[in-house]
Scaffold this active site. Structure first.
Site, PDB file in Angstrom:
ATOM      1  CD  GLU A  37      42.338  39.312  45.985  1.00  0.00           C
ATOM      2  OE1 GLU A  37      41.315  38.614  45.877  1.00  0.00           O
ATOM      3  OE2 GLU A  37      42.387  40.353  46.656  1.00  0.00           O
ATOM      4  CD  GLU A  81      44.835  45.845  46.998  1.00  0.00           C
ATOM      5  OE1 GLU A  81      44.015  45.533  47.874  1.00  0.00           O
ATOM      6  OE2 GLU A  81      44.840  45.362  45.854  1.00  0.00           O
TER       7      GLU A  81
END
Length: 850
Positions: A366, A470
């Site tokens: 991220e 994910e």
């Protein structure tokens, strides 16, 4: 994994209302939360992003509505709002219904739909009570959003609004109600807008296109030839073939402790997945605090997974924010050198632990939203982190990983562009990004299936593997969750750049979003689990087949790419083994397998590597094959036949090595093995400035900035600082640098740096003695010094102090003979005192030293 903070019950939604009658009734009772919306509504956002007006409506049960238009410059949904002053607060567990009529009259979106977000929140903290995106069609329809409040918000703290900050759209809204039924009704009593998504239709055009791609890129044409010990084809041999392991990765996040302690949990993993990832065990915030026993348990899991041919991803090496890491790192928010050292140690520790055990590493997680460390260390640190991972593990595939690329309706173009730029930036600095991870966390804002392909196509130009790392869907409508699971995975499986899809959990009791799980806590399966299993264990699985070889000894079949098991039965003999079929139909090439009825002839020949396949010059590794009796062997390097014919050879040079065995009528060829032999880097130090200097001085040491390299600095033989290609030195010592290129390390010659004493003649006398026509005392000084000279023939006299970098640190004037004491506000160090008079310029070295 993305964490959503400051959220009571954050529900992301993308809702299309299926046809409802305009006469459908909202349940009676309840209390209006907002004041009369037609009178009290107000716009949030300037004219440059949104306009709001009232219009007359003639064909509905209401006669007045709002028209809301946004510009293409709007960046976030909350930048443009229509807000309503509340008349009442809400209490925990209140059952609330938001209902309104709306239509889209203009939209740049390819679907023609508009978007708005229903928002109830704490007006001070912005914590959300409900935050649900609704897709608005082109005809007037009534929309419903219902929920149970997770908190109490007093009137003064409540904000009720629609966020409409989506680019270039016009939406009209009327008959708006925010109704609180308190505890008089349940959610089941309220009308529901069924969730759907573009591309859900059974006859949607994308489906046939995807199926065609799947048949071309995920399947292969396999031709098996059965021969006897003389090489003659065998007719009517019974050949049984079954897929053992898919080439494409189907996986999930797991926990090490549950794998070891819960037999059902482990059983489901072994049954459904061929790749897994530890959800938290390898993250710095978890790994740092693990005991030796806990780490040993992780090794047990890795060993057991390996015995079942299940690969492991690594998640994540670095999550570059203080929020998700050991608490002590926050102590270094203003100490970049110490933070850099801790990061280097983290990379070394975890990569050495997993070396050879994980196929992928999410090197950075991220980076778009979590960039505190890059802010302190510089963006270029990201490339250093990738290079350091590679130096620790030459085999692992290195990924970036981020969220809200495919999800969130797939329309976050600024983030998509920034993600692509980050990949290129790291590559340009020698980082070597190999894979792009898309997290794929979905709420009810289900991205249109065709748009998923648009985003994948956009990133595929980078030439990297793409993996969905994910995946989960958090919605409360099981049928749409199952449908989207099926359609999302179909699109991913059909795209040539995608190599795998991993769920972020599968069991309700071990899922960060329990409603997204495929299995309930009691292990009963949910509809989305049924959809997942139907794809991977049925539709995309090559069924076991039994065929008889024809007169040419041939059996042909078409199957999914992967590893196959086989059994050949002929003339009372049974011969079993495995082979790989990895060449797709789209290549136009057959997967040709020769099987002998002779029990001593294997289906395939494999090279065993003893040692590393990537090593430094001067090293060796051994390649060997288990040569069947009666076979001759030839070795090839990059297609050129070698002189070696032994079953085991020693290799010290780079190349692509293969072996071919001939005998008993069969030619067996190994898959190629790439050997990479890396050169040692040249480690040198260049200096900028004198290697001897007075107190306050320094010298810059520079390594030369080789892009594939990482560095460690040593002072007097001890490790001193890492990662930096340059170093500012202000202390005496013997300095050297270790350069690391792909694990090959070289030391530079030592460089002696001398910090002179303030009493040294070089630090206490004038620059040119014949120019010295004044005295300075004391020198060194603490707070002030005095200048005396008989040569000051007029005033004022200009004074400057110049630091060791050539910058003016202090300026003033001596106005008279009585004003000769100078009190400069400067730091300790060596300075040049420059005195400018009518007669010329005088210079002197001077030292400030407390």
């Amino acid at each position: 994994m993305n964490s959503i903070s400051k959220s009571y019950a954050l529900i992301l939604g993308f809702v299309i209302l299926l046809p409802f009658s305009l006469f459908s009734q909202v349940p009676a009772g309840g209390t209006e939360i907002i004041k009369d919306p037609l009178v009290n509504a107000f716009r949030v956002g300037g004219n440059d992003v949104v306009t709001m007006s009232k219009i007359v409506v003639t064909d509905q049960l209401f006669t007045t509505a709002f028209r809301l238009s946004t510009t293409k410059t709007v960046l976030n949904s909350w930048n443009a709002q229509i807000s309503f002053p509340p008349a009442n607060g809400i209490v925990t567990n209140d059952v609330i219904l938001v209902t309104f009529f709306a239509r889209t009259t203009a939209s740049v979106d390819e679907t023609g739909l508009g978007l708005l977000t229903v928002c109830l929140e704490n007006k001070t903290t912005y914590d959300k009570v409900i935050y649900q995106v609704v897709s608005i069609g082109t005809e007037w329809k009534q929309y419903y959003v219902s929920f149970k409040s997770p908190v109490t918000l007093l009137l003064a703290n409540l904000n009720c609004a629609f966020h409409i900050g989506f680019p270039s759209q016009t939406i009209e809204m009327g008959d708006i109600h925010f109704i609180n039924y308190a505890n008089t009704l349940t959610l089941a009593d309220l009308p529901v807008s069924l969730i759907t998504y573009v591309g859900q239709e059974p006859d949607a055009a994308w489906r046939a296109e995807a199926e065609d791609r799947i048949s071309q890129i995920r399947k292969g044409n396999i031709q098996i030839t059965v021969v006897d010990s003389t090489g003659a084809p065998v007719e009517n041999a019974e050949v049984s073939i079954g897929l053992a392991r898919h080439k494409f990765s189907f996986g999930s996040a797991i926990t090490a402790s549950d794998y070891l302690s819960n037999p059902v949990y482990k059983e489901k993993i072994l049954e459904m997945f061929n790749e897994v990832v530890f959800e938290n065990d390898l993250k710095w915030g978890s790994f740092y605090y693990k005991t030796a026993s806990q780490k040993n348990d992780m090794i047990k899991v890795l060993d057991d997974l390996d015995s079942h041919s299940i690969t492991m991803r690594g998640h994540n090496v670095l999550w570059p924010s203080y929020n998700y890491n050991p608490a002590y790192l926050a102590n270094y928010k203003t100490q970049p050198e110490k933070l850099r050292l801790e990061i280097d140690k983290r990379i070394d520790d975890v990569c050495k632990f997993t070396k050879g055990r994980v196929v992928d590493w999410d090197v950075i997680n991220e980076p778009y939203s979590e960039h505190e460390w890059m802010d302190l260390l510089g963006k270029e640190a990201m490339a250093d982190w990738f290079k350091r991972v590679r130096n620790n593990d030459p085999y692992v595939k290195m990924y970036l990983n981020d969220f809200n690329i495919l999800s969130g309706n797939g329309t976050n173009i600024p983030k998509q562009d920034a993600y692509m730029e980050t990949v290129s930036y790291i590559d340009n600095l020698g980082g070597g990004v190999q894979g792009i991870g898309f997290q794929g966390h979905f709420g009810s804002d289900l991205t249109p299936i065709p748009r998923l392909k648009t985003v994948l196509d956009k990133f595929s130009v980078l030439g990297k593997d793409i993996k969905i790392t994910e995946f989960d869907i958090e919605v409360n409508q099981d049928s749409v969750k199952a449908d989207y699971t099926r359609d999302f995975m179909t699109m991913m499986f059909s795209h040539p750049s995608v190599t795998g899809v991993l769920m972020w959990g599968f069991w309700e009791s071990r899922h960060w979003k329990p409603t997204a799980a495929m299995y309930n806590a009691n292990w009963s399966i949910r509809p989305n689990g049924v959809a997942f299993r139907e794809l991977i264990l049925n539709k995309w699985w090559t069924k076991d087949t039994i065929q008889l070889s024809d007169a040419s000894g041939i059996v042909n079949f078409n199957g999914f790419l992967g590893n196959y098991s086989y059994t050949v039965k002929y003339d009372g003999q049974v011969h079993s083994g495995k082979f790989d079929a990895l060449t797709p139909v789209s290549s136009g090439t057959l997967n040709q397998i020769v099987l002998s009825t002779h029990p001593d002839v294997p289906a395939e020949l494999k090279i065993k590597v003893t040692g590393e396949t990537v090593f430094c010059e001067g090293g060796t590794t051994t390649l060997s094959v288990e040569l069947p009796s009666g076979f001759n062997l030839k070795w090839f390097n990059s297609g050129i036949e070698m002189t070696e014919t032994a079953a085991s050879i020693s290799i010290s040079t780079s190349g692509v090595y293969e072996a071919v065995a001939t005998g008993k009528g069969v030619i067996l060829q190994t898959e190629p093995v790439a050997i990479i032999v890396n050169s040692y880097p040249v480690a040198t130090i260049d200096s900028s400035g004198s290697l001897s200097f007075c107190s306050g001085g320094s010298v810059i040491l520079n390594t030369g900035l080789g892009t594939p390299l990482t560095y460690k600095w040593f002072k007097n033989g001890a490790f001193f600082q890492g990662s930096l290609p340059y170093l500012s030195v202000s202390e005496s010592g013997k300095y050297k640098v270790e350069a690391n290129s792909l694990g090959c390390k070289t030391f530079s010659p030592e460089l002696k740096i001398t910090k002179l004493s303030s009493l040294d003649a070089l630090c206490s006398t004038g620059i040119l003695s014949n120019e010295k026509q004044f005295s300075v005392s004391p020198n060194p000084f603490e707070k002030s010094f005095t200048i005396e000279s008989s040569d000051f023939d007029s005033f004022p006299v200009k004074i400057e102090l110049i630091d060791s970098n050539g910058r003016i640190a202090y300026q003033s004037c001596i106005e008279s003979n009585e004003n000769k004491e100078i009190t400069p506000d400067i730091s300790d160090g060596l300075y040049i005192l420059k005195i400018e008079t009518n007669s010329g310029i005088l210079k002197e070295k001077i030292i400030r030293q407390n």
